[in-house]
Design a protein around this motif. Structure first.
Motif, short mmCIF file in Angstrom:
data_model
loop_
_atom_site.label_atom_id
_atom_site.label_comp_id
_atom_site.label_asym_id
_atom_site.label_seq_id
_atom_site.Cartn_x
_atom_site.Cartn_y
_atom_site.Cartn_z
N VAL A 25 0.84 -1.20 0.00
CA VAL A 25 0.00 0.00 0.00
C VAL A 25 0.88 1.25 0.00
CG1 VAL A 25 -1.76 1.27 1.28
CG2 VAL A 25 -1.83 -1.23 1.23
N PHE A 26 0.80 2.03 -1.08
CA PHE A 26 1.63 3.23 -1.16
C PHE A 26 0.87 4.48 -1.55
CE2 PHE A 26 1.90 0.98 -5.20
CZ PHE A 26 1.62 1.97 -6.12
N GLU A 27 -0.34 4.37 -2.15
CA GLU A 27 -1.11 5.56 -2.47
C GLU A 27 -1.70 6.17 -1.21
OE1 GLU A 27 -3.40 6.23 -6.12
OE2 GLU A 27 -3.40 4.04 -6.27
N ARG A 31 -3.23 4.55 2.16
CA ARG A 31 -2.48 4.75 3.41
C ARG A 31 -3.43 5.26 4.49
NH1 ARG A 31 3.43 7.57 2.45
NH2 ARG A 31 4.03 6.50 0.52
N ALA A 32 -4.30 6.22 4.10
CA ALA A 32 -5.27 6.76 5.06
C ALA A 32 -6.19 5.66 5.55
CB ALA A 32 -6.06 7.89 4.41
N ALA A 99 -4.94 -9.30 8.92
CA ALA A 99 -4.27 -9.89 10.08
C ALA A 99 -3.01 -9.11 10.43
CB ALA A 99 -3.92 -11.35 9.81
N THR A 100 -2.35 -8.56 9.40
CA THR A 100 -1.10 -7.82 9.60
C THR A 100 -1.15 -6.51 8.82
OG1 THR A 100 0.15 -9.88 9.82
CG2 THR A 100 1.41 -7.87 9.38
N ILE A 101 -0.88 -5.42 9.51
CA ILE A 101 -0.70 -4.11 8.85
C ILE A 101 0.59 -3.52 9.40
CG2 ILE A 101 -1.65 -1.82 8.40
CD1 ILE A 101 -4.42 -2.89 8.99
N ARG A 102 1.61 -3.49 8.59
CA ARG A 102 2.92 -3.01 9.06
C ARG A 102 3.32 -1.76 8.29
NH1 ARG A 102 8.33 -3.50 7.92
NH2 ARG A 102 7.94 -4.76 6.05
N GLU A 103 3.53 -0.66 9.01
CA GLU A 103 3.93 0.60 8.37
C GLU A 103 5.43 0.63 8.19
OE1 GLU A 103 3.11 5.41 8.64
OE2 GLU A 103 2.53 4.10 10.32
N ARG A 104 5.87 1.02 6.98
CA ARG A 104 7.28 1.16 6.69
C ARG A 104 7.75 2.57 7.02
NH1 ARG A 104 5.42 -1.09 1.55
NH2 ARG A 104 5.75 -3.35 1.48
N SER A 108 4.51 3.94 3.67
CA SER A 108 3.72 2.93 2.97
C SER A 108 3.45 1.77 3.93
CB SER A 108 4.44 2.45 1.71
OG SER A 108 5.64 1.77 2.06
N PHE A 109 2.62 0.83 3.49
CA PHE A 109 2.23 -0.27 4.37
C PHE A 109 2.39 -1.61 3.67
CE2 PHE A 109 0.00 3.32 6.15
CZ PHE A 109 0.00 3.10 7.51
N GLU A 110 2.76 -2.59 4.47
CA GLU A 110 2.74 -3.98 4.04
C GLU A 110 1.58 -4.65 4.76
OE1 GLU A 110 5.52 -7.87 4.79
OE2 GLU A 110 6.51 -5.99 4.27
N VAL A 111 0.65 -5.19 3.98
CA VAL A 111 -0.59 -5.73 4.55
C VAL A 111 -0.77 -7.18 4.14
CG1 VAL A 111 -3.10 -5.47 4.66
CG2 VAL A 111 -1.64 -3.43 4.46
N LEU A 112 -1.22 -7.99 5.08
CA LEU A 112 -1.58 -9.36 4.79
C LEU A 112 -3.00 -9.59 5.29
CD1 LEU A 112 -0.36 -11.93 3.52
CD2 LEU A 112 0.16 -12.70 5.84
N ALA A 113 -3.92 -9.85 4.36
CA ALA A 113 -5.33 -10.00 4.70
C ALA A 113 -5.84 -11.33 4.18
CB ALA A 113 -6.15 -8.85 4.11
#
Length: 246
Positions: A25-27, A31-32, A99-104, A108-113
């Motif tokens: 997620v980078f837009e 992000r919001a 399950a996972t939302i990790r902010e870089r 941006s975010f790394e998400v696992l759903a």
């Protein structure tokens, strides 16, 4: 009719219940969305809805286009989807539980759903920083003969895998790796088969499990017949989905 209001994440792919969805997620609009989802406590599901894009862009234009070099990039929650965004989306989608939302460090975010349940898109609200949808939850009905159809689909799927992988057994899922519950079979095969978005969308919105399985049986047999006559085919990983770029 049971309805729910959730953030909306349109993608150039179809999400099925039970399947894992990795996101990069980078837009800013998404992000919001992720920042808002992070406000939900760890004990509560962080849910959003995923719909496949029918007509539009998953990623908003980020640079001036031709021929007008002075054009500004599109911004806002509807960027890439037109003035009436609901018209750009398929109307049946899937709820995703992050399950996972990790902010870089760069924001941006790394998400696992994981997909959880099918929903029908009723309306789209574009008044905030990201799209929000009013959704109707869709029950999963078994339909007639789902159990027998699931057995046939599993046999056809194994044959399809063998043809697609060039009969290299190490790349095939063993019988212990495949489920036997009809609805789970139907969603796994729909996600794993190499099909275009319209075909996957038709499977997602099938009225019941038996109808979905019957359609998959026809598709698998047809695809296997095509593959049998091809001289070669690139290797395809049937159980993983590439990270979606938004």
């Amino acid at each position: 009719m049971t309805t729910v209001r959730l953030p909306l994440f349109p993608l150039n792919s179809v999400l099925f219940p039970g399947l894992v969805l990795p996101l990069n997620v980078f837009e800013e609009r998404y992000r919001a969305m992720m920042r808002e989802l992070l406000k939900t406590g760890d004990e509560e599901p962080r849910r959003f809805a995923v719909v496949a894009i029918r007509d539009g862009r998953e990623v908003a234009p980020t640079a001036p286009g031709l021929p007008d070099q002075t054009a500004l990039p599109e911004r806002g929650p509807t960027a890439g989807f037109g003035a009436d965004p609901i018209q750009a989306f398929h109307r049946v989608g899937c709820i995703a539980d992050a399950a996972t939302i990790r902010e870089r460090e760069d924001g941006s975010f790394e998400v696992l759903a994981t997909g959880t349940a099918r929903v029908r898109l009723l309306s789209v609200d574009a008044s905030g920083p990201y799209l929000v949808a009013e959704l109707e939850e869709l029950p999963e009905e078994a339909g007639d003969g789902a159990g027998a159809l699931a057995e046939g689909v599993l046999r056809a799927f194994r044959n399809y895998q063998k043809r697609l992988a060039g009969a290299r057994e190490r790349s095939l899922a063993s019988s212990q790796d495949l489920p036997d519950e009809p609805s789970v079979v139907s969603y796994l095969v729909a996600a794993a088969a190499v099909l275009d978005i319209p075909a996957k969308q038709r499977l997602l919105q099938a009225p019941d499990t038996a109808t979905r399985l019957a359609e998959e049986l026809k598709l698998l047999r047809a695809e296997t017949a095509v593959i049998r006559h091809l001289p070669s085919l690139p290797a395809v990983d049937l159980t993983r989905t590439p990270t979606s770029q938004n």
